[in-house]
Design an enzyme around this catalytic site. Structure first.
Site, mmCIF file in Angstrom:
data_model
loop_
_atom_site.group_PDB
_atom_site.id
_atom_site.type_symbol
_atom_site.label_atom_id
_atom_site.label_comp_id
_atom_site.label_asym_id
_atom_site.label_seq_id
_atom_site.Cartn_x
_atom_site.Cartn_y
_atom_site.Cartn_z
ATOM 1 N N HIS A 6 0.881 -1.267 -0.005
ATOM 2 C CA HIS A 6 0.174 0.084 0.104
ATOM 3 C C HIS A 6 0.743 1.122 -0.124
ATOM 4 O O HIS A 6 0.499 2.469 -0.217
ATOM 5 C CB HIS A 6 -1.117 -0.051 1.256
ATOM 6 C CG HIS A 6 -1.889 -1.211 0.845
ATOM 7 N ND1 HIS A 6 -2.966 -1.194 -0.128
ATOM 8 C CD2 HIS A 6 -2.183 -2.273 1.685
ATOM 9 C CE1 HIS A 6 -3.714 -2.251 0.007
ATOM 10 N NE2 HIS A 6 -3.314 -2.696 1.300
ATOM 11 N N ARG A 41 7.316 -5.301 3.035
ATOM 12 C CA ARG A 41 5.875 -5.944 2.771
ATOM 13 C C ARG A 41 5.770 -6.127 1.312
ATOM 14 O O ARG A 41 5.991 -4.880 0.555
ATOM 15 C CB ARG A 41 4.726 -5.320 3.390
ATOM 16 C CG ARG A 41 3.583 -5.561 2.888
ATOM 17 C CD ARG A 41 2.099 -5.367 3.942
ATOM 18 N NE ARG A 41 2.000 -4.325 3.409
ATOM 19 C CZ ARG A 41 0.688 -3.746 4.037
ATOM 20 N NH1 ARG A 41 -0.051 -4.487 4.681
ATOM 21 N NH2 ARG A 41 0.469 -2.384 3.690
ATOM 22 N N GLU A 56 -5.400 -11.588 7.793
ATOM 23 C CA GLU A 56 -6.400 -10.541 7.469
ATOM 24 C C GLU A 56 -7.742 -10.882 6.951
ATOM 25 O O GLU A 56 -8.155 -10.370 6.406
ATOM 26 C CB GLU A 56 -5.770 -9.301 6.996
ATOM 27 C CG GLU A 56 -4.755 -9.563 5.790
ATOM 28 C CD GLU A 56 -3.796 -8.562 5.352
ATOM 29 O OE1 GLU A 56 -3.976 -7.358 5.881
ATOM 30 O OE2 GLU A 56 -3.209 -8.641 4.476
ATOM 31 N N ASP A 88 -7.807 -4.759 7.083
ATOM 32 C CA ASP A 88 -8.339 -6.014 6.251
ATOM 33 C C ASP A 88 -9.274 -6.819 7.011
ATOM 34 O O ASP A 88 -10.163 -7.437 6.419
ATOM 35 C CB ASP A 88 -7.448 -6.606 5.352
ATOM 36 C CG ASP A 88 -7.070 -5.688 4.197
ATOM 37 O OD1 ASP A 88 -7.885 -5.284 3.443
ATOM 38 O OD2 ASP A 88 -5.774 -5.337 3.921
HETATM 39 C C1 3PY Z 1 -4.198 -3.912 7.444
HETATM 40 O O1 3PY Z 1 -4.595 -3.165 8.328
HETATM 41 O O2 3PY Z 1 -5.208 -4.432 6.543
HETATM 42 C C2 3PY Z 1 -2.845 -3.767 7.017
HETATM 43 O O3 3PY Z 1 -2.314 -4.415 6.011
HETATM 44 C C3 3PY Z 1 -2.084 -2.965 7.740
HETATM 45 O O4 3PY Z 1 -0.951 -2.557 6.967
HETATM 46 MG MG MG Z 2 -3.873 -5.400 4.905
#
Ligand code: 3PY
Ligand code: MG
Length: 264
Positions: free
Chosen positions: A46, A71, A147, A173
């Site tokens: 991101h 990441r 996530e 997420d």
């Molecule tokens: C999330 O909160 O989904 C993330 O990937 C944080 O970087």
């Molecule tokens: Mg995320």
């Protein structure tokens, strides 16, 4: 090979403050690397960073005490291997939802026979040292992001994957995938419960529990909850909150709302 002090700290039961950079700048990476973090993660998911910008950022981080992590945008073997060759000492991989995905991610980070990483550690040699190849499988940190609901359903199987060092919760997420608005500090009961469950199962498997947070105070609270690797938002959030606070101070406004950070 240069020791991965972050992995050693985590394996010894210690805690890690992990910085997070999304601005495509070697200078801001260098600044964050000198801020006192144990590690700094270059965010190619991101953050606004591609490989060509990640490379000078990893070089800048190499001149600081912080261990350089990335990441990755997704669970893509060649891309993961390329960033390891560029000098990343650990990889955080988003959206790990099945044990097969976790195993494929770990495999990309390990030379044969433990994995299928291809050989050519261009900057690995420079940052890690001439014996990089002999120790890379032990030193490179592998963290899968939990996530999704599917990841929750498969949590024990994911945590049982050999070579996966730990998991990292993406609260935004995870909230979305459980049917709630994205939030770095979720308060919806099912998400709060899911986070506590992931923490407990990760510790039960003897693995490292990490989580993305919205600021330093929230990250401290997560350490107190039992998490061992925490991130106080990204540098863009920290920068914009500090800038808004300075403007509010000039105008003598309350800084309460302007110092709130969030992030992704
Ligand atoms: C999330 O909160 O989904 C993330 O990937 C944080 O970087
Ligand atoms: Mg995320």
């Amino acid at each position: 090979m240069r020791k991965n002090t972050v992995k050693a700290t985590l394996q010894a039961g210690g805690t890690v403050a992990n910085g997070w950079v999304g601005i495509p700048s070697s200078y801001s990476a260098e600044l964050i690397g000198h801020a006192g973090f144990d590690s700094v993660t270059v965010d190619l998911q991101h953050g606004l960073i591609g490989f060509d910008q990640a490379l000078p950022m990893l070089q800048a981080l190499s001149s600081t005490p912080a261990i350089p992590l990335v990441r990755v945008p997704g669970n893509d073997g060649p891309e993961i291997m390329h960033l390891l060759d560029a000098g990343a000492y650990g990889v955080i991989c988003p959206m790990i939802s099945t044990p097969e995905q976790a195993a494929s991610f770990v495999s990309a980070c390990r030379y044969p026979p433990e994995g299928d990483r291809s050989f050519g550690p261009a900057r690995g040699f420079l940052y890690g040292g001439k014996d990089y190849y002999t120790h890379a499988n032990e030193e490179i940190l592998t963290i899968g992001m939990i996530e999704t609901q599917e990841a929750l359903d498969n949590l024990d199987a994911i945590l049982a994957v050999d070579g996966l060092d730990g998991v990292y919760i993406g609260p935004n997420d995870l909230s979305l995938n459980l049917g709630h608005a994205p939030s770095s500090e979720p308060t919806a009961e099912p998400v709060v419960k899911a986070i506590a469950h992931i923490l407990a199962r990760t510790l039960a498997h003897g693995k490292i529990p990490g989580i993305f947070c919205s600021n330093g105070v929230a990250a401290r609270a997560r350490l107190e909850q039992g998490f061992r690797m925490v991130t106080p938002g990204n540098e863009a959030g920290i920068l914009s909150a500090a800038a808004a606070q300075a403007v509010a101070q000039i105008r003598s406004e309350s800084t309460e709302s302007s110092t709130q950070t969030s992030g992704y």
